[in-house]
Design an enzyme around this catalytic site. Structure first.
Site, PDB file in Angstrom:
ATOM      1  N   ASP A  95     -24.781 -22.773 -34.147  1.00  0.00           N
ATOM      2  CA  ASP A  95     -23.420 -22.505 -34.602  1.00  0.00           C
ATOM      3  C   ASP A  95     -23.496 -21.312 -35.544  1.00  0.00           C
ATOM      4  O   ASP A  95     -24.154 -21.369 -36.574  1.00  0.00           O
ATOM      5  CB  ASP A  95     -22.893 -23.758 -35.334  1.00  0.00           C
ATOM      6  CG  ASP A  95     -21.636 -23.498 -36.167  1.00  0.00           C
ATOM      7  OD1 ASP A  95     -20.978 -22.467 -35.940  1.00  0.00           O
ATOM      8  OD2 ASP A  95     -21.325 -24.332 -37.041  1.00  0.00           O
ATOM      9  N   ASN A 116     -19.996 -20.148 -40.917  1.00  0.00           N
ATOM     10  CA  ASN A 116     -19.638 -19.721 -42.250  1.00  0.00           C
ATOM     11  C   ASN A 116     -20.416 -20.595 -43.226  1.00  0.00           C
ATOM     12  O   ASN A 116     -20.808 -21.706 -42.882  1.00  0.00           O
ATOM     13  CB  ASN A 116     -18.137 -19.918 -42.457  1.00  0.00           C
ATOM     14  CG  ASN A 116     -17.616 -19.300 -43.737  1.00  0.00           C
ATOM     15  OD1 ASN A 116     -17.896 -19.774 -44.834  1.00  0.00           O
ATOM     16  ND2 ASN A 116     -16.820 -18.250 -43.601  1.00  0.00           N
ATOM     17  N   GLN A 153     -16.753 -17.843 -32.650  1.00  0.00           N
ATOM     18  CA  GLN A 153     -17.711 -18.795 -32.082  1.00  0.00           C
ATOM     19  C   GLN A 153     -17.696 -20.161 -32.762  1.00  0.00           C
ATOM     20  O   GLN A 153     -17.612 -21.193 -32.099  1.00  0.00           O
ATOM     21  CB  GLN A 153     -19.120 -18.198 -32.131  1.00  0.00           C
ATOM     22  CG  GLN A 153     -20.127 -18.910 -31.232  1.00  0.00           C
ATOM     23  CD  GLN A 153     -21.049 -19.842 -31.999  1.00  0.00           C
ATOM     24  OE1 GLN A 153     -20.892 -20.071 -33.184  1.00  0.00           O
ATOM     25  NE2 GLN A 153     -22.047 -20.378 -31.296  1.00  0.00           N
ATOM     26  N   GLU A 154     -17.780 -20.184 -34.099  1.00  0.00           N
ATOM     27  CA  GLU A 154     -17.820 -21.481 -34.785  1.00  0.00           C
ATOM     28  C   GLU A 154     -16.514 -22.246 -34.622  1.00  0.00           C
ATOM     29  O   GLU A 154     -16.512 -23.445 -34.318  1.00  0.00           O
ATOM     30  CB  GLU A 154     -18.120 -21.298 -36.270  1.00  0.00           C
ATOM     31  CG  GLU A 154     -18.165 -22.632 -37.015  1.00  0.00           C
ATOM     32  CD  GLU A 154     -18.627 -22.501 -38.455  1.00  0.00           C
ATOM     33  OE1 GLU A 154     -19.377 -23.382 -38.894  1.00  0.00           O
ATOM     34  OE2 GLU A 154     -18.238 -21.537 -39.133  1.00  0.00           O
ATOM     35  N   GLU A 155     -15.391 -21.570 -34.827  1.00  0.00           N
ATOM     36  CA  GLU A 155     -14.101 -22.249 -34.748  1.00  0.00           C
ATOM     37  C   GLU A 155     -13.838 -22.806 -33.355  1.00  0.00           C
ATOM     38  O   GLU A 155     -13.306 -23.917 -33.204  1.00  0.00           O
ATOM     39  CB  GLU A 155     -12.984 -21.291 -35.158  1.00  0.00           C
ATOM     40  CG  GLU A 155     -12.973 -20.923 -36.627  1.00  0.00           C
ATOM     41  CD  GLU A 155     -13.851 -19.745 -36.986  1.00  0.00           C
ATOM     42  OE1 GLU A 155     -13.896 -19.353 -38.159  1.00  0.00           O
ATOM     43  OE2 GLU A 155     -14.505 -19.203 -36.071  1.00  0.00           O
ATOM     44  N   TYR A 205     -11.870 -15.750 -25.781  1.00  0.00           N
ATOM     45  CA  TYR A 205     -12.543 -15.674 -27.077  1.00  0.00           C
ATOM     46  C   TYR A 205     -11.626 -14.953 -28.047  1.00  0.00           C
ATOM     47  O   TYR A 205     -10.920 -14.012 -27.668  1.00  0.00           O
ATOM     48  CB  TYR A 205     -13.854 -14.909 -26.934  1.00  0.00           C
ATOM     49  CG  TYR A 205     -14.767 -14.938 -28.140  1.00  0.00           C
ATOM     50  CD1 TYR A 205     -15.576 -16.036 -28.400  1.00  0.00           C
ATOM     51  CD2 TYR A 205     -14.807 -13.855 -29.015  1.00  0.00           C
ATOM     52  CE1 TYR A 205     -16.422 -16.064 -29.499  1.00  0.00           C
ATOM     53  CE2 TYR A 205     -15.656 -13.867 -30.113  1.00  0.00           C
ATOM     54  CZ  TYR A 205     -16.457 -14.972 -30.355  1.00  0.00           C
ATOM     55  OH  TYR A 205     -17.293 -14.995 -31.439  1.00  0.00           O
TER      56      TYR A 205
END
Length: 559
Positions: free
Chosen positions: A269, A272, A286-288, A327
């Site tokens: 992941d 943040n 990517q993380e969200e 994305y």
């Protein structure tokens, strides 16, 4: 109630009251939830506008009442009254909202059962350390096991915005309520924000019709800054420079997604430092996206403060509920996902997600030794299995080795294992040495753990502005030193990585060690800092690539 210390640490962040070790909702909250549970004909909650009023009323009955974020009521109304079809809205208010109210009514008893069984989540004596829900503070190594049912109830709290928010920021905790998610939908409408909420709505639709029965674990991993027995501490540059470990296998993928990878591996992941990043606001990278399609990850935002430089977070078992395409601004929910991952002995799906946060917009300072060390150690913290190193430490203690050796202990173990195995030659892989050594000394990994590699991509690049070539090498170093058997890398079309496969295979062909590659990376970075080169790392490393680039510039049609 057992695990009192664990309970006391999280109590200020829960919306419940406690009396005589029992958890309960205020009576007015119970009445409101019971009305919601009976359906819209009784509660009159049949639209987004009325739902936001009901949420505000429930919040006002809690001891730590605070108003919703500005425009949150407008966001609920926009989504459920305008963006959702009438048929979908009828199902949502007729079936899903009542089910969510029942989840909330069960939350006190779910938490009490959780604390009573937290030291043994399956009731079989398998996992003996405390795993109760508590604040996993910075520098605190620990793991929390939550049932998927309890996570569902906690996320229902998030949807109804019932968690107290006072002191969360002061204690480095991210946002956990959903009001800012809906507020941002109204303030600056975008399709990707609408589709993020669609993923959340779909999650609640799924669990309201069939509640999952597994577990999810959330672990804070730490490389201690001081020396501790039987524990790998935060490495200095000398550690990397002198490492004799061989580099692990490197696989390059030009297309595909990390979450679709078929291997039993750690999935990175690109986090943040506040886990989840902008999940519950406007973020959609990517993380969200991962938190939207695996919403159970959001539960960790309740009790995991921000990560320090020597920390990572590993989450095992989060179920995927949604498919998607696109994305960032093009992100779209694209339907239901049936997660077919196998389940482990703890009842967790074998989905291992490791959150590591990279430097944000480091510019030229990313080439400084201290920052190279920070990034490499951050990835190493995420990829390492400390229990593996604990086994090695016991071997060294038994053999009377001490900390004065110049070579890292795991390197010595590799050499020791190699030298004691009959028939081992220089070309024997590390995994083979570990496997054979395990048969002789019982000090190495089990077969399942030894197959778990790392699946990653352009960590710390994109929105964080890192050098893609350096970041790919840094992750390779970390995975190799962590004794992972392979790293599987998804390029996502980044032009700077067009030679990634060629370079990594050349390095493997020449049998470089971790130390060899670290030293070359440091030398390149020093030249970049001094202005002695402006080339990317790959072309700087392999002059043949420079010639190829020149030919391409002279002949645009050259492949």
């Amino acid at each position: 109630m057992e695990s009192r210390e664990d309970f006391q640490s999280i109590l200020p962040y829960l919306p419940l009251l406690v009396r005589s070790s029992s958890l309960f909702w205020p009576s007015r909250v119970v009445e409101a939830l019971k009305a919601l549970a009976r359906g819209p004909h009784h509660s009159r909650v049949d639209s987004g506008e009325v739902l936001s009023v009901a949420i505000s009323d429930i919040r006002s009955s809690l001891p730590q009442f605070e108003p919703l974020a500005p425009f949150a009521p407008d966001g609920y109304a926009l989504f459920f009254d305008e963006l959702m079809s009438r048929a979908e809205a009828a199902k949502w208010f007729g079936e899903v909202v009542p089910a969510m109210a029942n989840m909330l009514l069960k939350l006190p008893s779910l938490l009490e059962s959780h604390y009573q069984g937290a030291d043994d989540p399956l009731g079989e004596g398998i996992y003996s350390v405390g795993t109760a829900l508590h604040l996993l503070s910075s520098q605190e190594v620990g793991i929390v096991f939550l049932s998927q049912e309890l996570i569902g109830a906690l996320l229902a709290c998030s949807f109804f915005c019932l968690f107290p928010v006072t002191n969360r920021g002061a204690n480095y905790l991210p946002t956990i309520n959903f009001d800012e998610l809906f507020a941002s939908l109204y303030e600056s409408y975008s399709e990707n924000q609408e589709h993020k909420i669609k993923c959340i709505v779909h999650y609640f639709e799924r669990i309201s019709s069939c509640m999952p029965v597994g577990f999810v674990s959330f672990e804070r991993k730490v490389l201690p800054l001081d020396h501790r027995p039987l524990c790998m501490s935060y490495p200095e540059a000398d550690f990397w420079s002198k490492s004799l470990l061989p580099l692990c296998r490197f696989e390059v993928h030009g297309s595909g997604l990390i979450e679709d990878q078929p291997n039993d591996a750690l999935e990175v992941d690109f986090a943040n430092k506040y886990i989840g990043g902008g999940t519950l606001n406007r973020g959609c990278v990517q993380e969200e996206i991962r938190f939207m399609v695996n919403p159970e990850l959001i539960a960790g935002m309740l009790f995991l403060p921000s990560m320090a430089d020597n920390e990572a977070i590993e989450i095992v078992g989060a179920e995927r509920f949604s498919n998607y395409i696109g994305y960032a601004s093009s992100f779209r929910y694209s339907g239901d996902h049936v997660d077919k991952r196998d389940v482990d002995v703890f009842g967790r799906r074998k989905t291992r997600i490791v959150a590591i946060d990279a430097l944000s917009w480091p510019g030229m300072k990313q080439y400084k030794l201290g920052f190279l060390l920070r990034e490499t150690n951050k990835a190493f913290c995420g990829f390492i299995d400390q229990s593996k190193y604990c086994q090695y430490e016991r071997v060294f203690q038994d053999k009377g080795l001490d900390d004065r050796d110049d070579i890292s202990r795991n390197d010595l173990l590799f050499r020791e294992a190699s030298s004691t195995i009959v028939g081992t030659n220089e070309e024997t892989s590390l995994n083979e040495v570990l496997r054979i050594s395990d048969e002789k000394t019982s000090m190495c990994l089990d077969n399942e753990d030894s197959s778990i590699g790392v699946v990653t991509g352009n960590w710390g690049c994109g929105a964080f502005g890192g050098d893609p070539e350096l970041k790919s090498i840094i992750q390779w170093l970390a995975a190799s030193q962590a004794l992972r058997p392979f790293i599987s890398y998804y390029k996502f079309g980044i032009k700077e990585l067009q030679y990634l496969d060629q370079v990594t295979q050349w390095i493997l062909l020449h049998k470089w060690t971790v130390g060899d590659l670290w030293n070359i990376m440091v030398e390149y970075s020093s030249q970049r800092l001094k202005g002695e080169t402006k080339l990317g790392f790959f072309i700087w490393l392999l002059p043949s690539l420079t010639s190829h680039e020149a030919r391409k510039s002279d002949s645009p049609n050259t492949p």
